[in-house]
Write a protein that holds these residues in place. Structure first.
Motif, short mmCIF file in Angstrom:
data_model
loop_
_atom_site.label_atom_id
_atom_site.label_comp_id
_atom_site.label_asym_id
_atom_site.label_seq_id
_atom_site.Cartn_x
_atom_site.Cartn_y
_atom_site.Cartn_z
N PHE A 68 0.82 -1.20 0.00
CA PHE A 68 0.00 0.00 0.00
C PHE A 68 0.86 1.26 0.00
O PHE A 68 0.53 2.25 -0.67
CB PHE A 68 -0.94 0.02 1.21
N MET A 69 1.95 1.24 0.74
CA MET A 69 2.83 2.40 0.78
C MET A 69 3.46 2.66 -0.59
O MET A 69 3.55 3.81 -1.05
CB MET A 69 3.91 2.22 1.83
N GLN A 70 3.87 1.60 -1.28
CA GLN A 70 4.44 1.74 -2.61
C GLN A 70 3.41 2.28 -3.59
O GLN A 70 3.70 3.16 -4.40
CB GLN A 70 4.98 0.40 -3.09
N TRP A 71 2.19 1.73 -3.51
CA TRP A 71 1.12 2.19 -4.38
C TRP A 71 0.81 3.66 -4.11
O TRP A 71 0.64 4.45 -5.04
CB TRP A 71 -0.13 1.34 -4.16
N GLN A 72 0.74 4.04 -2.84
CA GLN A 72 0.43 5.42 -2.47
C GLN A 72 1.49 6.38 -2.98
O GLN A 72 1.19 7.46 -3.49
CB GLN A 72 0.32 5.53 -0.94
N GLN A 73 2.75 6.00 -2.85
CA GLN A 73 3.84 6.85 -3.33
C GLN A 73 3.74 7.06 -4.83
O GLN A 73 3.96 8.17 -5.34
CB GLN A 73 5.19 6.21 -2.97
N GLN A 74 3.40 6.01 -5.55
CA GLN A 74 3.24 6.11 -7.00
C GLN A 74 2.10 7.05 -7.35
O GLN A 74 2.23 7.90 -8.24
CB GLN A 74 2.99 4.72 -7.59
N ALA A 75 0.98 6.91 -6.63
CA ALA A 75 -0.19 7.76 -6.90
C ALA A 75 0.12 9.22 -6.59
O ALA A 75 -0.22 10.13 -7.36
CB ALA A 75 -1.38 7.28 -6.07
N GLU A 76 0.78 9.47 -5.48
CA GLU A 76 1.11 10.84 -5.10
C GLU A 76 2.08 11.47 -6.10
O GLU A 76 1.98 12.67 -6.40
CB GLU A 76 1.70 10.87 -3.69
N GLN A 77 3.00 10.70 -6.60
CA GLN A 77 3.92 11.20 -7.61
C GLN A 77 3.16 11.65 -8.86
O GLN A 77 3.47 12.68 -9.46
CB GLN A 77 4.95 10.13 -7.97
N THR A 78 2.15 10.87 -9.24
CA THR A 78 1.34 11.22 -10.40
C THR A 78 0.57 12.50 -10.18
O THR A 78 0.57 13.42 -11.01
CB THR A 78 0.36 10.08 -10.73
N PHE A 79 -0.10 12.62 -9.03
CA PHE A 79 -0.97 13.77 -8.78
C PHE A 79 -0.20 15.01 -8.32
O PHE A 79 -0.80 16.07 -8.16
CB PHE A 79 -2.06 13.39 -7.77
N ASN A 80 1.09 14.89 -8.13
CA ASN A 80 1.92 16.05 -7.80
C ASN A 80 2.76 16.49 -8.99
O ASN A 80 3.66 17.33 -8.84
CB ASN A 80 2.84 15.73 -6.62
N ASN A 81 2.45 15.94 -10.16
CA ASN A 81 3.21 16.28 -11.37
C ASN A 81 2.61 17.53 -12.00
O ASN A 81 1.53 17.48 -12.59
CB ASN A 81 3.16 15.10 -12.35
N PRO A 82 3.30 18.67 -11.92
CA PRO A 82 2.73 19.93 -12.45
C PRO A 82 2.64 19.96 -13.97
O PRO A 82 1.96 20.83 -14.54
CB PRO A 82 3.72 20.98 -11.95
#
Length: 206
Positions: A68-82
């Motif tokens: 879950f932590m790995q998945w969350q990090q991946q998702a946050e990286q996507t949604f923090n991409n300007p």
């Protein structure tokens, strides 16, 4: 056989145990995993392994929490991409979700399967990691609603449940090989995205 030369700093052994257990899970499945076999593989005593995990269920919960932590990090990286619009972020999120499941089937099924959840076998560590991950998806839906990319006529919670259930279903179909395979992944994801966003006035806007 234990390796007497292997040294661990404080906290490193637990990480090494989870990493090795994850590999064992991917290689041979849940039934082949035990704390005894794990200790042998890492090169420590069984007592050392039990110092970090009280039983196999505790170990499986730790593996799932790491997923879950790995998945969350991946998702946050996507949604923090300007560089991406909100719609593009969601498109990438959907593709990444299903790809994560396809590339990590044993971990994914442990994360979402009944081994840990059906009889309330999940540890507090897992619950404290998994539940915020679902709330993160609710927040994604709220953002899409604010941008008029998803309908506001439904609650964010219900939309998050339905969209997640759809992605989970796609992932499970591919993992199980039922009427779908890896060559269909991108097309299925694009179809899901179009269905999720097609009823909103801004669905074709950035």
């Amino acid at each position: 056989m234990k390796s007497p030369n292997k040294q661990y700093h404080h906290g490193d052994l637990r990480t090494s145990l989870i990493t090795s257990a994850t590999l064992m899970l991917q290689e041979s499945g849940i039934d082949s995993l035990s704390l005894r076999k794990l200790a042998e593989r890492v090169g420590v005593s069984r007592t050392a392994a039990y110092h970090h995990f009280k039983d196999k269920n505790d170990l499986l919960s730790a593996i799932a929490a790491q997923g879950f932590m790995q998945w969350q990090q991946q998702a946050e990286q996507t949604f923090n991409n300007p560089a991406l619009s909100v719609k593009e972020m969601y498109q990438e999120f959907v593709h990444n979700y299903v790809q994560f499941a396809y590339q990590n089937p044993a971990i994914y099924q442990l994360m979402f399967g009944n081994t840990l959840w059906k009889n309330n076998n999940s540890s507090n560590e897992l619950k404290n990691t998994a539940y915020p991950s679902f709330q993160y998806q609710v927040n994604i839906v709220k953002t899409l609603q604010e941008k008029a990319l998803m309908p506001k006529s439904q609650s964010a919670l219900r939309l998050a449940q339905v969209t997640w259930a759809t992605l989970h279903g796609l992932a499970q179909l591919v993992i199980d090989g039922i009427y779908a395979d890896a060559s269909h992944l991108n097309e299925m994801c694009d179809c899901a995205i179009e269905l999720f966003l097609s009823n909103s006035p801004a669905s074709h806007q950035k």
